[in-house]
Scaffold this motif. Structure first.
Motif, PDB file in Angstrom:
ATOM      1  N   ILE A   1      -4.541  -0.865  12.004  1.00 37.88           N
ATOM      2  CA  ILE A   1      -3.180  -1.362  11.735  1.00 37.88           C
ATOM      3  C   ILE A   1      -2.540  -0.547  10.610  1.00 37.88           C
ATOM      4  O   ILE A   1      -1.391  -0.088  10.715  1.00 37.88           O
ATOM      5  CB  ILE A   1      -3.200  -2.867  11.353  1.00 37.88           C
ATOM      6  CG1 ILE A   1      -3.740  -3.707  12.519  1.00 37.88           C
ATOM      7  CG2 ILE A   1      -1.817  -3.340  10.906  1.00 37.88           C
ATOM      8  CD1 ILE A   1      -3.951  -5.176  12.193  1.00 37.88           C
ATOM      9  N   ILE A   2      -3.290  -0.341   9.545  1.00 37.78           N
ATOM     10  CA  ILE A   2      -2.710   0.349   8.386  1.00 37.78           C
ATOM     11  C   ILE A   2      -2.394   1.806   8.729  1.00 37.78           C
ATOM     12  O   ILE A   2      -1.337   2.331   8.345  1.00 37.78           O
ATOM     13  CB  ILE A   2      -3.630   0.221   7.151  1.00 37.78           C
ATOM     14  CG1 ILE A   2      -3.772  -1.259   6.782  1.00 37.78           C
ATOM     15  CG2 ILE A   2      -3.077   0.997   5.959  1.00 37.78           C
ATOM     16  CD1 ILE A   2      -4.886  -1.569   5.814  1.00 37.78           C
ATOM     17  N   SER A   3      -3.289   2.447   9.485  1.00 41.71           N
ATOM     18  CA  SER A   3      -3.036   3.835   9.870  1.00 41.71           C
ATOM     19  C   SER A   3      -1.739   3.941  10.682  1.00 41.71           C
ATOM     20  O   SER A   3      -0.884   4.803  10.424  1.00 41.71           O
ATOM     21  CB  SER A   3      -4.229   4.361  10.680  1.00 41.71           C
ATOM     22  OG  SER A   3      -3.925   5.613  11.227  1.00 41.71           O
ATOM     23  N   HIS A   4      -1.580   3.053  11.673  1.00 44.52           N
ATOM     24  CA  HIS A   4      -0.349   3.068  12.481  1.00 44.52           C
ATOM     25  C   HIS A   4       0.877   2.819  11.608  1.00 44.52           C
ATOM     26  O   HIS A   4       1.914   3.463  11.785  1.00 44.52           O
ATOM     27  CB  HIS A   4      -0.422   2.001  13.580  1.00 44.52           C
ATOM     28  CG  HIS A   4      -1.159   2.472  14.801  1.00 44.52           C
ATOM     29  ND1 HIS A   4      -0.561   3.213  15.794  1.00 44.52           N
ATOM     30  CD2 HIS A   4      -2.443   2.315  15.186  1.00 44.52           C
ATOM     31  CE1 HIS A   4      -1.445   3.494  16.750  1.00 44.52           C
ATOM     32  NE2 HIS A   4      -2.599   2.956  16.393  1.00 44.52           N
ATOM     33  N   TYR A   5       0.743   1.891  10.674  1.00 48.19           N
ATOM     34  CA  TYR A   5       1.906   1.556   9.856  1.00 48.19           C
ATOM     35  C   TYR A   5       2.282   2.731   8.944  1.00 48.19           C
ATOM     36  O   TYR A   5       3.461   3.046   8.783  1.00 48.19           O
ATOM     37  CB  TYR A   5       1.653   0.281   9.042  1.00 48.19           C
ATOM     38  CG  TYR A   5       2.891  -0.163   8.322  1.00 48.19           C
ATOM     39  CD1 TYR A   5       4.007  -0.612   9.036  1.00 48.19           C
ATOM     40  CD2 TYR A   5       2.973  -0.099   6.935  1.00 48.19           C
ATOM     41  CE1 TYR A   5       5.173  -0.985   8.375  1.00 48.19           C
ATOM     42  CE2 TYR A   5       4.133  -0.480   6.269  1.00 48.19           C
ATOM     43  CZ  TYR A   5       5.222  -0.926   6.991  1.00 48.19           C
ATOM     44  OH  TYR A   5       6.372  -1.286   6.355  1.00 48.19           O
ATOM     45  N   LEU A   6       1.271   3.376   8.368  1.00 49.26           N
ATOM     46  CA  LEU A   6       1.564   4.542   7.518  1.00 49.26           C
ATOM     47  C   LEU A   6       2.266   5.624   8.342  1.00 49.26           C
ATOM     48  O   LEU A   6       3.258   6.212   7.891  1.00 49.26           O
ATOM     49  CB  LEU A   6       0.279   5.104   6.903  1.00 49.26           C
ATOM     50  CG  LEU A   6      -0.467   4.246   5.871  1.00 49.26           C
ATOM     51  CD1 LEU A   6      -1.677   4.990   5.324  1.00 49.26           C
ATOM     52  CD2 LEU A   6       0.437   3.855   4.720  1.00 49.26           C
TER      53      LEU A   6
ATOM     54  N   TYR B   1      -6.271  10.800   4.835  1.00 52.60           N
ATOM     55  CA  TYR B   1      -7.193  10.148   5.769  1.00 52.60           C
ATOM     56  C   TYR B   1      -7.234   8.659   5.493  1.00 52.60           C
ATOM     57  O   TYR B   1      -7.067   8.216   4.358  1.00 52.60           O
ATOM     58  CB  TYR B   1      -8.619  10.685   5.586  1.00 52.60           C
ATOM     59  CG  TYR B   1      -8.801  12.090   6.085  1.00 52.60           C
ATOM     60  CD1 TYR B   1      -9.091  12.346   7.420  1.00 52.60           C
ATOM     61  CD2 TYR B   1      -8.691  13.166   5.200  1.00 52.60           C
ATOM     62  CE1 TYR B   1      -9.262  13.642   7.874  1.00 52.60           C
ATOM     63  CE2 TYR B   1      -8.858  14.462   5.650  1.00 52.60           C
ATOM     64  CZ  TYR B   1      -9.143  14.692   6.995  1.00 52.60           C
ATOM     65  OH  TYR B   1      -9.308  15.972   7.435  1.00 52.60           O
ATOM     66  N   ILE B   2      -7.544   7.911   6.537  1.00 51.03           N
ATOM     67  CA  ILE B   2      -7.817   6.496   6.335  1.00 51.03           C
ATOM     68  C   ILE B   2      -9.078   6.137   7.121  1.00 51.03           C
ATOM     69  O   ILE B   2      -9.254   6.537   8.272  1.00 51.03           O
ATOM     70  CB  ILE B   2      -6.605   5.619   6.722  1.00 51.03           C
ATOM     71  CG1 ILE B   2      -6.963   4.150   6.534  1.00 51.03           C
ATOM     72  CG2 ILE B   2      -6.116   5.857   8.115  1.00 51.03           C
ATOM     73  CD1 ILE B   2      -5.753   3.268   6.364  1.00 51.03           C
ATOM     74  N   THR B   3      -9.973   5.418   6.448  1.00 54.94           N
ATOM     75  CA  THR B   3     -11.213   5.053   7.114  1.00 54.94           C
ATOM     76  C   THR B   3     -11.667   3.652   6.694  1.00 54.94           C
ATOM     77  O   THR B   3     -11.019   3.017   5.873  1.00 54.94           O
ATOM     78  CB  THR B   3     -12.298   6.132   6.854  1.00 54.94           C
ATOM     79  OG1 THR B   3     -13.376   5.930   7.763  1.00 54.94           O
ATOM     80  CG2 THR B   3     -12.841   6.062   5.430  1.00 54.94           C
TER      81      THR B   3
ATOM     82  N   ASN C   1      -1.175  10.437   8.775  1.00 55.60           N
ATOM     83  CA  ASN C   1      -2.575  10.330   8.344  1.00 55.60           C
ATOM     84  C   ASN C   1      -3.514  10.474   9.525  1.00 55.60           C
ATOM     85  O   ASN C   1      -3.133  10.251  10.675  1.00 55.60           O
ATOM     86  CB  ASN C   1      -2.790   8.984   7.660  1.00 55.60           C
ATOM     87  CG  ASN C   1      -2.620   7.829   8.624  1.00 55.60           C
ATOM     88  OD1 ASN C   1      -3.572   7.355   9.241  1.00 55.60           O
ATOM     89  ND2 ASN C   1      -1.370   7.380   8.800  1.00 55.60           N
ATOM     90  N   ASN C   2      -4.755  10.793   9.228  1.00 53.03           N
ATOM     91  CA  ASN C   2      -5.795  10.838  10.251  1.00 53.03           C
ATOM     92  C   ASN C   2      -6.700   9.628  10.093  1.00 53.03           C
ATOM     93  O   ASN C   2      -7.209   9.384   8.997  1.00 53.03           O
ATOM     94  CB  ASN C   2      -6.681  12.085  10.070  1.00 53.03           C
ATOM     95  CG  ASN C   2      -5.977  13.337  10.521  1.00 53.03           C
ATOM     96  OD1 ASN C   2      -4.899  13.265  11.139  1.00 53.03           O
ATOM     97  ND2 ASN C   2      -6.540  14.476  10.201  1.00 53.03           N
TER      98      ASN C   2
ATOM     99  N   VAL D   1       0.856  -1.196   0.000  1.00 47.66           N
ATOM    100  CA  VAL D   1       0.000   0.000   0.000  1.00 47.66           C
ATOM    101  C   VAL D   1       0.891   1.244   0.000  1.00 47.66           C
ATOM    102  O   VAL D   1       0.666   2.206  -0.737  1.00 47.66           O
ATOM    103  CB  VAL D   1      -0.968   0.010   1.217  1.00 47.66           C
ATOM    104  CG1 VAL D   1      -1.657   1.363   1.362  1.00 47.66           C
ATOM    105  CG2 VAL D   1      -2.009  -1.101   1.096  1.00 47.66           C
ATOM    106  N   ILE D   2       1.949   1.189   0.817  1.00 49.02           N
ATOM    107  CA  ILE D   2       2.894   2.314   0.871  1.00 49.02           C
ATOM    108  C   ILE D   2       3.557   2.518  -0.490  1.00 49.02           C
ATOM    109  O   ILE D   2       3.693   3.632  -0.977  1.00 49.02           O
ATOM    110  CB  ILE D   2       3.987   2.046   1.933  1.00 49.02           C
ATOM    111  CG1 ILE D   2       3.345   1.741   3.269  1.00 49.02           C
ATOM    112  CG2 ILE D   2       5.027   3.164   1.960  1.00 49.02           C
ATOM    113  CD1 ILE D   2       3.583   2.728   4.348  1.00 49.02           C
TER     114      ILE D   2
END
Ligand code: ADP
Ligand code: ASP
Ligand code: MG
Length: 416
Positions: free
Chosen positions: A127-132, A178-180, A139-140, A20-21
């Motif tokens: 998980i993805i938000s923390h990893y980003l 943002y990630i949702t 990100n928010n 994703v990154i």
């Protein structure tokens, strides 16, 4: 803004999350809102949790542990230290789920389903938000349940567009990443609701509509929309562009690469939809926009398996007339059958449908009181859009055709 959607297949393991990154770095991530699904097959796994909770409590803990372990493995692979706050954030989400299971008094299956199933998307986006963040893509994390409001038709909730527009306008500011969560929403009592299986594409479209986004991209494990599901049709070709109308037709007939509800909000505001490969993010993929038809103009194949074909005739050999058809449809609606094809002649009426809610037996019992019924289970329904003689001939080769219907640019063929 741009809206991106990453489905379950794209984030099924740590490699997927790292990818994703890679995608974001290749295509940019400023002014972007990312919608994510539950990781891999987590939604199916949570359906098993619900089943154990309701029918087999002894095995509930084991089933739940499977889901936790799967995510812990991914977290362990992504983060270097086990002191990372992601562990606590995810543990909290599982604790909330456990709390619900311990305290729930409702017997309503659909309500329970939505409260439990939401855990998949909440964990995945966390998980993805923390990893980003860890990788310096600040990100928010947005709780989608505070953005998308629906009625309380659990498992297939209907969007309250006005409330949703107001909440999204307030929650989302430009120039931020943002990630949702896809698939989830909430009702007026703030209970979690869901938009129907595979509904995360629709979530992306809802955000795009409310944000007047510049485009939506759904990242898939295929190069784009092909003229047939590569799992069922060999040599499937990539479609470069598709009109909204054509994409709506393909999704309606069952091309599962795009959720059917996704297209109409986008069409309304002429927001282009890109379907692209998360493995080759720089390839063009498919664009759905206000062009005409499809390019290249090739026949498109859609297969729906496990359909039921019923043929009905009257008990007194009279013609099938409006009253009979109305009675048949009332029962099909009552048992929530999703009708795909109908065909009628003077003395018989055939209908091919999906038994999505396992209601075939009571339906047959009801119908047999009024009609002579023959029922064939497990039939396949093929649809070809823009058919020609060769495509029909090739498809029918070696198959027993039970029903066939041509309508303008579409042919539907039911086979054994
Ligand atoms: P997601 O991870 O976003 O949930 P899906 O698995 O729902 O992705 O959708 C991608 C899959 O859709 C592909 O792997 C493919 O097998 C299937 N598919 C069905 N019809 C088509 C089509 N016409 N073109 C491309 N893929 C298709
Ligand atoms: N996770 C949900 C599902 O598997 C929603 C989605 O992936 O679109 O149905
Ligand atoms: Mg999917």
């Amino acid at each position: 803004m741009r809206v991106f959607k990453f489905g379950g297949a794209s984030v099924k393991d740590a490699y997927g999350v790292k990818n994703v990154i890679r995608v974001l770095e290749k295509v940019g991530y400023k002014d972007t809102l990312i919608v994510v699904s539950a990781m891999g097959k987590t939604t199916n796994a949570l359906e098993l949790v619900i089943d154990k909770y309701l029918n087999d409590k002894e095995n509930l803990a084991h089933e739940l542990l499977e889901v936790k372990t799967y995510h812990t493995t991914i977290i362990n692979d992504l983060f270097e230290t086990d002191q990372h706050p992601v562990y606590q954030a995810v543990a909290l989400l599982f604790e909330e789920l456990q709390l619900f299971l311990n305290s729930n008094k409702s017997p309503d299956y659909n309500f329970i389903y939505d409260q439990v199933i939401g855990c998949g998307e909440l964990v995945s986006s966390t998980i993805i938000s923390h990893y980003l963040n860890e990788m310096h893509l600040k990100n928010n994390w947005l709780d989608v349940r505070k953005c998308i409001k629906t009625d309380n038709y659990y498992r297939r909730a209907n969007v309250d567009w006005e409330a949703t527009q107001a909440h999204i306008s307030k929650a989302v500011a430009p120039a931020t990443l943002y990630i949702t969560q896809g698939f989830l929403a909430s009702d007026s009592n703030n209970f979690t609701t869901t938009l129907g299986r595979e509904g995360s594409d629709y979530t992306a479209a809802i955000f795009a509509y409310c944000l007047n986004a510049e485009s939506v991209t759904i990242w898939k494990d295929v190069p784009g929309v092909l003229n047939g599901d590569p799992r069922h049709f060999s040599n499937a070709k990539l479609l470069n562009t598709i009109s909204y109308t054509e994409a709506i037709e393909l999704a309606f007939y069952g091309a599962s690469v795009i959720h059917p509800k996704t297209l109409q909000p986008l069409q309304r505001k002429e927001i282009p939809l890109h379907v692209k490969s998360f493995l080759n993010p720089e390839d063009r993929g498919t664009t759905v926009n206000k062009t005409k038809g499809i390019e290249p103009k090739v026949p498109c194949f859609i297969l729906k398996q496990n359909q039921v074909l019923l043929s009905l005739s009257t008990l007194d050999f009279s013609y099938i007339v409006e009253e009979n058809i109305s009675e048949i449809f009332t029962l099909l609606a009552l048992y929530k059958m999703k009708v795909d094809v109908i065909q009628n002649s003077a003395i018989s009426f055939s209908v091919c449908f999906e038994n999505a809610y396992n209601n075939l037996e009571p339906l047959l019992l009801h119908l047999k009181a009024k009609f002579k019924v023959t029922c064939q289970n497990n039939v396949s329904l093929y649809t070809i859009r823009h058919f020609d003689d060769l495509s029909i001939k090739t498809l029918q080769q070696g198959k027993t055709v039970l029903l066939k219907q041509l309508f303008q640019e579409t042919v539907q063929i039911v086979t054994e």
